[in-house]
Scaffold this motif. Structure first.
Motif, PDB file in Angstrom:
ATOM      1  N   GLU A   1     -46.011 -17.741 175.607  1.00  0.00           N
ATOM      2  CA  GLU A   1     -45.337 -19.000 175.936  1.00  0.00           C
ATOM      3  C   GLU A   1     -46.124 -20.196 175.402  1.00  0.00           C
ATOM      4  O   GLU A   1     -45.557 -21.127 174.839  1.00  0.00           O
ATOM      5  CB  GLU A   1     -45.167 -19.113 177.455  1.00  0.00           C
ATOM      6  CG  GLU A   1     -44.567 -20.402 177.930  1.00  0.00           C
ATOM      7  CD  GLU A   1     -43.068 -20.475 177.723  1.00  0.00           C
ATOM      8  OE1 GLU A   1     -42.537 -21.590 177.807  1.00  0.00           O
ATOM      9  OE2 GLU A   1     -42.444 -19.439 177.465  1.00  0.00           O
ATOM     10  N   ASN A   2     -47.436 -20.161 175.560  1.00  0.00           N
ATOM     11  CA  ASN A   2     -48.279 -21.243 175.032  1.00  0.00           C
ATOM     12  C   ASN A   2     -48.146 -21.353 173.515  1.00  0.00           C
ATOM     13  O   ASN A   2     -48.050 -22.448 172.965  1.00  0.00           O
ATOM     14  CB  ASN A   2     -49.741 -21.021 175.400  1.00  0.00           C
ATOM     15  CG  ASN A   2     -50.034 -21.337 176.853  1.00  0.00           C
ATOM     16  OD1 ASN A   2     -49.250 -21.985 177.532  1.00  0.00           O
ATOM     17  ND2 ASN A   2     -51.158 -20.874 177.338  1.00  0.00           N
ATOM     18  N   CYS A   3     -48.148 -20.224 172.848  1.00  0.00           N
ATOM     19  CA  CYS A   3     -48.074 -20.238 171.384  1.00  0.00           C
ATOM     20  C   CYS A   3     -46.718 -20.699 170.877  1.00  0.00           C
ATOM     21  O   CYS A   3     -46.637 -21.460 169.922  1.00  0.00           O
ATOM     22  CB  CYS A   3     -48.375 -18.849 170.826  1.00  0.00           C
ATOM     23  SG  CYS A   3     -50.096 -18.376 171.017  1.00  0.00           S
TER      24      CYS A   3
ATOM     25  N   CYS B   1     -52.685 -19.093 167.178  1.00  0.00           N
ATOM     26  CA  CYS B   1     -52.462 -18.103 168.229  1.00  0.00           C
ATOM     27  C   CYS B   1     -52.489 -16.676 167.699  1.00  0.00           C
ATOM     28  O   CYS B   1     -52.162 -15.746 168.430  1.00  0.00           O
ATOM     29  CB  CYS B   1     -51.127 -18.370 168.906  1.00  0.00           C
ATOM     30  SG  CYS B   1     -51.067 -19.946 169.759  1.00  0.00           S
TER      31      CYS B   1
ATOM     32  N   SER C   1     -47.305 -25.456 174.723  1.00  0.00           N
ATOM     33  CA  SER C   1     -47.763 -25.877 176.047  1.00  0.00           C
ATOM     34  C   SER C   1     -49.155 -25.297 176.304  1.00  0.00           C
ATOM     35  O   SER C   1     -49.688 -24.543 175.491  1.00  0.00           O
ATOM     36  CB  SER C   1     -46.772 -25.413 177.119  1.00  0.00           C
ATOM     37  OG  SER C   1     -46.579 -24.024 177.031  1.00  0.00           O
ATOM     38  N   ASP C   2     -49.723 -25.668 177.433  1.00  0.00           N
ATOM     39  CA  ASP C   2     -51.078 -25.221 177.755  1.00  0.00           C
ATOM     40  C   ASP C   2     -51.118 -24.689 179.181  1.00  0.00           C
ATOM     41  O   ASP C   2     -51.790 -25.239 180.048  1.00  0.00           O
ATOM     42  CB  ASP C   2     -52.072 -26.374 177.576  1.00  0.00           C
ATOM     43  CG  ASP C   2     -53.515 -25.925 177.698  1.00  0.00           C
ATOM     44  OD1 ASP C   2     -53.784 -24.731 177.438  1.00  0.00           O
ATOM     45  OD2 ASP C   2     -54.366 -26.750 178.063  1.00  0.00           O
ATOM     46  N   TRP C   3     -50.351 -23.641 179.431  1.00  0.00           N
ATOM     47  CA  TRP C   3     -50.382 -23.018 180.758  1.00  0.00           C
ATOM     48  C   TRP C   3     -51.763 -22.425 180.991  1.00  0.00           C
ATOM     49  O   TRP C   3     -52.313 -21.757 180.126  1.00  0.00           O
ATOM     50  CB  TRP C   3     -49.335 -21.908 180.853  1.00  0.00           C
ATOM     51  CG  TRP C   3     -47.934 -22.416 180.894  1.00  0.00           C
ATOM     52  CD1 TRP C   3     -47.069 -22.489 179.857  1.00  0.00           C
ATOM     53  CD2 TRP C   3     -47.246 -22.936 182.027  1.00  0.00           C
ATOM     54  NE1 TRP C   3     -45.876 -23.022 180.266  1.00  0.00           N
ATOM     55  CE2 TRP C   3     -45.956 -23.303 181.603  1.00  0.00           C
ATOM     56  CE3 TRP C   3     -47.590 -23.122 183.357  1.00  0.00           C
ATOM     57  CZ2 TRP C   3     -45.019 -23.846 182.458  1.00  0.00           C
ATOM     58  CZ3 TRP C   3     -46.648 -23.663 184.212  1.00  0.00           C
ATOM     59  CH2 TRP C   3     -45.388 -24.019 183.774  1.00  0.00           C
ATOM     60  N   GLN C   4     -52.319 -22.693 182.151  1.00  0.00           N
ATOM     61  CA  GLN C   4     -53.621 -22.159 182.539  1.00  0.00           C
ATOM     62  C   GLN C   4     -53.469 -21.422 183.856  1.00  0.00           C
ATOM     63  O   GLN C   4     -52.626 -21.774 184.684  1.00  0.00           O
ATOM     64  CB  GLN C   4     -54.647 -23.298 182.711  1.00  0.00           C
ATOM     65  CG  GLN C   4     -54.937 -24.063 181.442  1.00  0.00           C
ATOM     66  CD  GLN C   4     -55.688 -23.208 180.430  1.00  0.00           C
ATOM     67  OE1 GLN C   4     -56.555 -22.415 180.794  1.00  0.00           O
ATOM     68  NE2 GLN C   4     -55.347 -23.371 179.159  1.00  0.00           N
TER      69      GLN C   4
ATOM     70  N   TYR D   1     -49.189 -26.121 184.659  1.00  0.00           N
ATOM     71  CA  TYR D   1     -49.206 -26.969 183.471  1.00  0.00           C
ATOM     72  C   TYR D   1     -48.491 -28.263 183.818  1.00  0.00           C
ATOM     73  O   TYR D   1     -47.335 -28.244 184.232  1.00  0.00           O
ATOM     74  CB  TYR D   1     -48.509 -26.259 182.307  1.00  0.00           C
ATOM     75  CG  TYR D   1     -48.290 -27.092 181.082  1.00  0.00           C
ATOM     76  CD1 TYR D   1     -49.359 -27.636 180.380  1.00  0.00           C
ATOM     77  CD2 TYR D   1     -47.016 -27.339 180.603  1.00  0.00           C
ATOM     78  CE1 TYR D   1     -49.159 -28.406 179.251  1.00  0.00           C
ATOM     79  CE2 TYR D   1     -46.799 -28.094 179.469  1.00  0.00           C
ATOM     80  CZ  TYR D   1     -47.871 -28.632 178.794  1.00  0.00           C
ATOM     81  OH  TYR D   1     -47.670 -29.392 177.684  1.00  0.00           O
TER      82      TYR D   1
ATOM     83  N   THR E   1     -44.358 -22.542 172.452  1.00  0.00           N
ATOM     84  CA  THR E   1     -43.903 -23.865 172.860  1.00  0.00           C
ATOM     85  C   THR E   1     -44.952 -24.951 172.666  1.00  0.00           C
ATOM     86  O   THR E   1     -44.633 -26.126 172.781  1.00  0.00           O
ATOM     87  CB  THR E   1     -43.471 -23.863 174.334  1.00  0.00           C
ATOM     88  OG1 THR E   1     -44.610 -23.546 175.147  1.00  0.00           O
ATOM     89  CG2 THR E   1     -42.352 -22.866 174.576  1.00  0.00           C
TER      90      THR E   1
ATOM     91  N   LEU F   1     -49.674 -16.348 177.353  1.00  0.00           N
ATOM     92  CA  LEU F   1     -50.220 -16.738 176.046  1.00  0.00           C
ATOM     93  C   LEU F   1     -49.114 -16.884 175.010  1.00  0.00           C
ATOM     94  O   LEU F   1     -49.138 -17.798 174.183  1.00  0.00           O
ATOM     95  CB  LEU F   1     -51.255 -15.712 175.579  1.00  0.00           C
ATOM     96  CG  LEU F   1     -52.542 -15.648 176.395  1.00  0.00           C
ATOM     97  CD1 LEU F   1     -53.440 -14.531 175.879  1.00  0.00           C
ATOM     98  CD2 LEU F   1     -53.266 -16.977 176.373  1.00  0.00           C
TER      99      LEU F   1
END
Length: 93
Positions: free
Chosen positions: A73-75, A40, A79-82, A57, A77, A71
């Protein structure tokens, strides 16, 4: 006074030890080159900190105040929020 080893097995042991240390250093450098940079690392450089986003997600929906927040949050945790193009967050984005 200290004299260097003159026996052939002693010189071989010194060369093997030096070669082992060099090999270990090279191996550490290769591992750091492959795994050292965080995936990330560059993601937050190109994000839009003023663009609010509705994201989804695993069937959940969440509002993020900025693209950078999503982004981050994705890095943090994994997770893969889109971005949710259907806007299920019940806010005007």
């Amino acid at each position: 006074m200290f004299s260097p080893c003159k026996a052939s097995w002693c010189r071989l042991a010194v060369w093997l030890a030096a070669g082992g240390i060099i090999l270990l250093v090279v191996l550490v450098l290769v591992v750091l080159a492959i795994f050292g940079s965080h995936p990330c690392a560059g993601a937050l450089e190109n994000c839009d900190e003023f663009r609010a986003i509705c994201a989804s997600y695993n069937g959940d929906h969440q509002f993020f105040y900025s693209h950078c927040d999503m982004l981050r949050e994705n890095c943090l945790t994994g997770s893969d929020w889109q971005r949710d193009h259907y806007n299920h967050c019940n806010v005007n984005v």
